[in-house]
Scaffold this motif. Structure first.
Motif, mmCIF file in Angstrom:
data_model
loop_
_atom_site.group_PDB
_atom_site.id
_atom_site.type_symbol
_atom_site.label_atom_id
_atom_site.label_comp_id
_atom_site.label_asym_id
_atom_site.label_seq_id
_atom_site.Cartn_x
_atom_site.Cartn_y
_atom_site.Cartn_z
ATOM 1 N N TYR A 140 0.848 -1.316 0.034
ATOM 2 C CA TYR A 140 -0.091 0.087 -0.227
ATOM 3 C C TYR A 140 0.785 1.339 -0.032
ATOM 4 O O TYR A 140 0.372 2.400 -0.366
ATOM 5 C CB TYR A 140 -0.944 0.044 1.190
ATOM 6 N N ALA A 200 -16.112 -1.008 4.045
ATOM 7 C CA ALA A 200 -14.824 -1.326 4.541
ATOM 8 C C ALA A 200 -14.449 -1.235 5.897
ATOM 9 O O ALA A 200 -14.716 -0.401 6.684
ATOM 10 C CB ALA A 200 -13.666 -0.323 3.639
ATOM 11 N N VAL A 216 -10.872 -1.292 8.304
ATOM 12 C CA VAL A 216 -9.250 -1.231 8.247
ATOM 13 C C VAL A 216 -8.977 -1.856 9.942
ATOM 14 O O VAL A 216 -9.333 -1.461 10.842
ATOM 15 C CB VAL A 216 -8.615 -0.244 8.060
ATOM 16 N N LEU A 235 -6.666 3.155 0.474
ATOM 17 C CA LEU A 235 -7.950 2.743 0.377
ATOM 18 C C LEU A 235 -8.825 3.527 -0.493
ATOM 19 O O LEU A 235 -9.543 3.116 -1.176
ATOM 20 C CB LEU A 235 -8.692 2.777 1.733
ATOM 21 N N SER A 284 -10.679 2.349 -3.933
ATOM 22 C CA SER A 284 -11.954 1.931 -3.786
ATOM 23 C C SER A 284 -12.719 1.540 -4.661
ATOM 24 O O SER A 284 -13.596 0.369 -4.623
ATOM 25 C CB SER A 284 -12.742 3.276 -3.062
ATOM 26 N N THR A 305 -16.826 4.949 0.079
ATOM 27 C CA THR A 305 -15.928 5.487 1.089
ATOM 28 C C THR A 305 -16.444 6.229 2.257
ATOM 29 O O THR A 305 -15.952 6.947 3.122
ATOM 30 C CB THR A 305 -14.790 6.385 0.435
#
Length: 325
Positions: free
Chosen positions: A52, A87, A89, A164, A168, A175
Motif C-alpha cells: 500500500y 470497508a 481496516v 483505500l 476503492s 468510502t
C-alpha cells in the motif's frame, strides 16, 4: 448519545486537512444501498501481500543510512456482486514493538466481517526497531524510542487509509462507510485516525526528508466514519496536542466503540474513562463497555452473550445506517 453499561502514562502505555478534507472523495454510486448480512454468508477471497506504500527504515533515528521497505496489507474480499460495500481496516497490537497483520485475532475478526459483506484490510506498519523518519520537532522533544516510534506507525496507517480511497473502485467500496479498529496499539492508532487532523503525522516531514511520501497517495482523504477501540486510548493524540498546543478532539471526530478490561494492567482502565470523557465533551456518539474482571487483550470477552465482533457489528451498522439483512 448512547451509552451502554457502564495517560499520559504515554511511554508505558504504548509499549502496549483540517478534519479530513473530503473535497476529492471519489464519486460513489448512491442508487444502491450498502447492505450487509447479519450472519456469516459469503465466501472470502483472501489476497495477500498487497503493497500500500513504501517507507524509510533507518539504522538509527533519522540517520543518513536508510532502506526503503514495502508496507503490506492483506485484503479479505467477500465473494458477492454488490456494487457498494463498506470497508473495515484492522490494525494489530503489540505495543508498536512487535506483531503483524496475520495476528490470529485480526484474522478472526477479518473473516467475521468479510463473510458478512465488508471488504476488510489487515495491515502492517513500521515498528520501533524500524526507526522510521521522525520530524525535527519530535526528535528535539525526546530521545525516547517508545515515544519516537509513534510517529512512523501513525504515518503508515494514514497512508493505508489514503490507499483505500485511491483503490476503492477496485473493490466496490463506498468510502462513506469506512471503519478502523484494533486492540491495544492498534486501538491507539485507530483512535488517532478518527480524531487527528488530516495533516497530522504526514505534513511534518517533507518529501525531501522522506521521498517515500510520494508513494502514499498524499492527495487522498483520510476520513473514517467509525472507530473500534479495544483496550486502547488517546495517548497519540495527547502527544500531538503537547507538540502543537492545539486540541484535536472536536465534534467532527468519528463515533467510537470503547471496550476495555477493568483489570487491565498494561493499558490502565482509566485510559478508557479519559477517552469517554472527551467524547462526552464533544457530543460525538460513543458506546462504552467496561469488561468487568478482564485484563489486557480480552478477545474472548462477551457482553450479554455477545462477542466483541458482535458488538462492533451492531455499533457500525447503527452508526453508519447500514442495511442489515
Amino acid at each position: 448519545m448512547r451509552i451502554s453499561l457502564t495517560v499520559l502514562g504515554f511511554v508505558f502505555l504504548l509499549t502496549a486537512c483540517d478534519k479530513n478534507d473530503e473535497s476529492i472523495t471519489p464519486p460513489t454510486n448512491h442508487e444502491e444501498k450498502v447492505i450487509v448480512k447479519v450472519d456469516s454468508t459469503y465466501n472470502i477471497n483472501l489476497v495477500e501481500n498487497i503493497t500500500y506504500a513504501e517507507a524509510l527504515k533507518h539504522d538509527d533515528w533519522n540517520s543518513s543510512t536508510t532502506t526503503v521497505i514495502p508496507l503490506k496489507l492483506d485484503a479479505y474480499i467477500p465473494e458477492n456482486s454488490l456494487l457498494k460495500r463498506p470497508a473495515f481496516v484492522l490494525i494489530h497490537g503489540g505495543g508498536l514493538d512487535f506483531g503483524s497483520r496475520t495476528d490470529p485475532n485480526m484474522v478472526a475478526m477479518a473473516n467475521y466481517f468479510a463473510s458478512r459483506g465488508w471488504v476488510v484490510f489487515s495491515l502492517d506498519y513500521r515498528l520501533k526497531n524500524d526507526k522510521g523518519t521522525v520530524p525535527a520537532s519530535w526528535k528535539l522533544s525526546t530521545s525516547n524510542d517508545d515515544v519516537l516510534k509513534v510517529y512512523p506507525a501513525n504515518r503508515d496507517v494514514k497512508a493505508a487509509i489514503r490507499w483505500l480511497y485511491a483503490h476503492s473502485e477496485n473493490y466496490n467500496i463506498d468510502t462513506d462507510f469506512i471503519t478502523v479498529g484494533g486492540g491495544s496499539a492498534g486501538a491507539f492508532l485507530s483512535v488517532s485516525l478518527g480524531v487527528s487532523d488530516a495533516a497530522d503525522y504526514t505534513s511534518e516531514i517533507s518529501i525531501t526528508d522522506d521521498p517515500t511520501l510520494s508513494t502514499t497517495n498524499i492527495i487522498q482523504p483520510v476520513k473514517v466514519q467509525t472507530i473500534i477501540d479495544f483496550w486502547g486510548g488517546d495517548a497519540h493524540i495527547q502527544y500531538l496536542e503537547l507538540i502543537s498546543g492545539i486540541q484535536r478532539f472536536d465534534s467532527n471526530d468519528a463515533p467510537i466503540l470503547i471496550a476495555h478490561g477493568t483489570n487491565d494492567n498494561v493499558v490502565d482502565f482509566s485510559a478508557a474513562e479519559t477517552l469517554e470523557s472527551k467524547y462526552q465533551a464533544t457530543g460525538v456518539n460513543y458506546e462504552f463497555y467496561p469488561l468487568q474482571g478482564f485484563g489486557h487483550s480480552a478477545w474472548g470477552a462477551t457482553v450479554n452473550g455477545k462477542s466483541l465482533s458482535d458488538l462492533a457489528f451492531e455499533f457500525i451498522t447503527l452508526e453508519q445506517e447500514i442495511t442489515v439483512e
